[in-house]
Design a protein around this motif. Sequence first.
Motif, PDB file in Angstrom:
ATOM      1  N   SER A 141      -6.096  -8.101  23.222  1.00  0.00           N
ATOM      2  CA  SER A 141      -6.239  -9.206  24.173  1.00  0.00           C
ATOM      3  C   SER A 141      -6.186  -8.704  25.620  1.00  0.00           C
ATOM      4  CB  SER A 141      -5.143 -10.249  23.932  1.00  0.00           C
ATOM      5  OG  SER A 141      -3.862  -9.711  24.199  1.00  0.00           O
ATOM      6  N   PHE A 142      -5.358  -7.684  25.882  1.00  0.00           N
ATOM      7  CA  PHE A 142      -5.285  -7.136  27.234  1.00  0.00           C
ATOM      8  C   PHE A 142      -6.545  -6.336  27.569  1.00  0.00           C
ATOM      9  CE2 PHE A 142      -0.865  -8.143  26.499  1.00  0.00           C
ATOM     10  CZ  PHE A 142      -0.419  -8.545  27.746  1.00  0.00           C
ATOM     11  N   ILE A 143      -7.098  -5.657  26.563  1.00  0.00           N
ATOM     12  CA  ILE A 143      -8.361  -4.943  26.777  1.00  0.00           C
ATOM     13  C   ILE A 143      -9.495  -5.936  27.014  1.00  0.00           C
ATOM     14  CG2 ILE A 143     -10.058  -3.408  25.710  1.00  0.00           C
ATOM     15  CD1 ILE A 143      -7.745  -2.154  24.134  1.00  0.00           C
ATOM     16  N   TYR A 202      -9.319  -7.395  30.515  1.00  0.00           N
ATOM     17  CA  TYR A 202      -8.921  -6.392  31.513  1.00  0.00           C
ATOM     18  C   TYR A 202      -9.561  -6.657  32.877  1.00  0.00           C
ATOM     19  CZ  TYR A 202      -8.329  -1.868  33.811  1.00  0.00           C
ATOM     20  OH  TYR A 202      -8.018  -0.877  34.698  1.00  0.00           O
ATOM     21  N   ASN A 203     -10.827  -7.009  32.897  1.00  0.00           N
ATOM     22  CA  ASN A 203     -11.551  -7.180  34.160  1.00  0.00           C
ATOM     23  C   ASN A 203     -11.550  -8.616  34.658  1.00  0.00           C
ATOM     24  OD1 ASN A 203     -12.322  -4.452  34.394  1.00  0.00           O
ATOM     25  ND2 ASN A 203     -14.034  -4.771  32.965  1.00  0.00           N
ATOM     26  N   SER A 223      -7.061 -19.682  31.134  1.00  0.00           N
ATOM     27  CA  SER A 223      -8.376 -19.443  30.545  1.00  0.00           C
ATOM     28  C   SER A 223      -8.472 -18.181  29.693  1.00  0.00           C
ATOM     29  CB  SER A 223      -9.437 -19.382  31.653  1.00  0.00           C
ATOM     30  OG  SER A 223      -9.156 -18.306  32.555  1.00  0.00           O
ATOM     31  N   GLN A 224      -7.486 -17.292  29.747  1.00  0.00           N
ATOM     32  CA  GLN A 224      -7.563 -16.056  28.966  1.00  0.00           C
ATOM     33  C   GLN A 224      -7.120 -16.337  27.532  1.00  0.00           C
ATOM     34  OE1 GLN A 224      -5.436 -12.965  31.079  1.00  0.00           O
ATOM     35  NE2 GLN A 224      -7.030 -12.763  32.618  1.00  0.00           N
TER      36      GLN A 224
END
Length: 375
Positions: free
Chosen positions: A63-65, A68-69, A224-225
Amino acid sequence: MIMEVKGGRILEMVVPFLAMVTMEGCTIALTILAKTAITYGMSTFVFVVYTNAVASVILLPYSFIFHYNQRLEFQQSLFSFPLLLRVFLLGLTGICISQNLAFLGLSYSSPIVVCAMGLMLPSISFLLSILLGKTKIEWENPNFITKVVGTVISVIGATCEELYLGPTVRQHPSSSTHLQFKQKLLVFTSTTDRWIFGGLLLAAATLCVSIWNIIQLGVVKQYSQVMKVGSFYSIVGTFMSAIVAYFVVNDSSAWTIKSSFDLYLIIATGTFSGLIRNRVQIWCMQKKGPHYVPMFKPFGILFATFFGATFFGDTFHYGSVMAAFIAGMGYLTVMWGQVNEDRGVGKDKDVDDKNNDDSLSSAKVPLLDDEESNV
């Protein structure tokens, strides 16, 4: 040049289609294998804990990958109390309650019953939205009437699935009216004398998924993530399920993975439900729109029918197959009404578009897939 353009358009149509059909086939295959493991003696509560633990371990770093942007602007922190509370409720309804009910229902029924009850999701969400006042009763609105008709058809299909077996597709030579287990290739299954209880458990699981969908719609509006939200609520749901299993499972040996088959199944189910299916569904939604993915859920009936007729060791009935297809027709009818409503078809121009945003029966948010699909 023209041929290249046409070829590219064909690929854009074919690849998402094949991807979604494959996802439904894999879901049903894992459901049948889960039924096998449960029949061999694996606790459904332990199975839920292990599979979600695997999914959480995979999903958290991914999820962090994935995000990431992406930068969050003017949004609440995920660790603020309102969002943490919602994440807690997502884990409770989406994993702890719904999945435990669903796998327990599977243990008393079969994958074809799981399909039929899962197809009740839009109908239950539609009824829930009426009860909560999010959807107005408008008999002059053709979209509302379409969803009412679809709901009625879905209820008829689910009821027939529980009460009507009909003629047999093929009669297993050693089947009987008592609960027993028969072997046919790799898969074991039970007779149908507990299908009603299993169906009720699955219906309750579908209701929990509908509530989960309401909560997640509110969460995504504030944060939203979605993959991060999914990873955190997966962890929360895993811990909740572990607590439930600790009190429910009395035999400590039930926590022991007794065979390589169970181990591979846990890893495959956790990886597929936690990462692969969700990533494919998000990609298909980005390519084809929010309503593309839900339209493939009835394909599960075809796979369940094929696998059921091929691998199941007991008698296979026309009634259960036809009832599942009726439920599928109801599902598609409700979704048709929802799609037309979201597109503004049949709606007066002066109607506020806010009704679209608040609709609870729309499956637009690509957070972790509905927990009935994890079965």
